[in-house]
Design an enzyme around this catalytic site. Sequence first.
Site, PDB file in Angstrom:
ATOM      1  NE  ARG A  53      -0.105   1.503   3.601  1.00  0.00           N
ATOM      2  CZ  ARG A  53       0.994   2.202   3.835  1.00  0.00           C
ATOM      3  NH1 ARG A  53       2.165   1.598   4.037  1.00  0.00           N
ATOM      4  NH2 ARG A  53       0.950   3.507   3.841  1.00  0.00           N
ATOM      5  N   GLY A  54       0.265   2.369  -0.161  1.00  0.00           N
ATOM      6  CA  GLY A  54       1.013   3.603  -0.350  1.00  0.00           C
ATOM      7  C   GLY A  54       1.146   3.876  -1.834  1.00  0.00           C
ATOM      8  CD  GLN A 198      -3.636   2.266   7.026  1.00  0.00           C
ATOM      9  OE1 GLN A 198      -4.259   2.709   7.998  1.00  0.00           O
ATOM     10  NE2 GLN A 198      -4.206   2.062   5.859  1.00  0.00           N
ATOM     11  CG  ASP A 239      -3.487   7.276  -1.858  1.00  0.00           C
ATOM     12  OD1 ASP A 239      -3.078   6.118  -2.076  1.00  0.00           O
ATOM     13  OD2 ASP A 239      -3.465   7.803  -0.734  1.00  0.00           O
ATOM     14  CG  ASN A 249      -3.287  11.262   2.324  1.00  0.00           C
ATOM     15  OD1 ASN A 249      -2.593  10.434   1.728  1.00  0.00           O
ATOM     16  ND2 ASN A 249      -3.084  11.561   3.595  1.00  0.00           N
TER      17      ASN A 249
END
Length: 347
Positions: A53-54, A198, A239, A249
């Site tokens: 992810r990210g 996260q 994102d 985001n």
Amino acid sequence: MTLIAIEWDDAAGDDGRGACRLLDQTLLPGRTTFRDIRSTDDLVTAIAELAVRGAPALGVAGAMGVVVAMDEGARSGWDEAQVQQAVDRVRHARPTAVNLAWGVDQVRPLMEQGRDAVLAAAREVARDDEAANRELSRLGADWLLERLDRPRLRVLTHCNTGSLATSAWGTALGVIRELHARDRIELVYADETRPLLQGSRLTALELASDGIPHVVQADGAAASTILRGLVDFAVVGADRIAANGDAANKIGTLGVALACADAGIPFMVAAPWSTVDLSMADGSGIEIEERSGDEVTVLNGTRLAPVDSSGFNPAFDVTPARLVDAVATERGVAEPRRGTDLTSLGR
């Protein structure tokens, strides 16, 4: 931080082709486990489960996913159409993060040259991402230090934006790392980032590994922490960033931006240029991914809400440009709140 979120391991498997190796971030910080991805199904599942992810890391996953599809096709005897269908599945695995599709598109034109050419280009995507992260971190730190005169700064960040969210170094956390290297960080407030934590699981792990002073706080504490005067600036990742500076985001980012605007402190978005989507004039067209409500109502198998209560789980929000003081990219820093949009950096 020595943990690598994603890389191609030539030694994996028994057919000499290797595999896309992912650090399974769903198990951190308790366990360090890797997934060797050799099928499109496994990659799409890993992306959906947030094992990887990210936004920048997803860009690398998209590029390497094309190699995964080509190798799977070679093993399974697929025709060209089936391989392309598998590539499309990777490209559309998460709708909000533009980097995933961008990563696929970077290497897809090379498929006719063979998988080795695609793999070389995918590895280049990863190398370029690290270089971009380091440059945007330097530029973002410079921008902040020109405007903030405290000897050491107190910063708030939301979600995870470090090595675990990229190919290396980080975006918003990269800015923090750059400031720490200059001995300018007093304390980092890391939002826990509900519902999948996260911030408390991943950002705190990276900050602790780097020896950066930090505390983890509940997301609901962020606005109060800012308005009490305990924070000098906030920095987050993204994102997808529209041309005008609207930034998508992790859910909860918008509340941080609103509090910063009220407190009169800088709110910075830090992301590589690959996250900027100039095809979108503003953020109104950004699709907001909605994940399973169980992520909100269930924790580690234990139900937190009554069985008759459903969860509402948008994964992202969009912070309007009028609240964004700076967008730091490797191409420079735009100031959307002052009327400088991202097209000024795209020329």
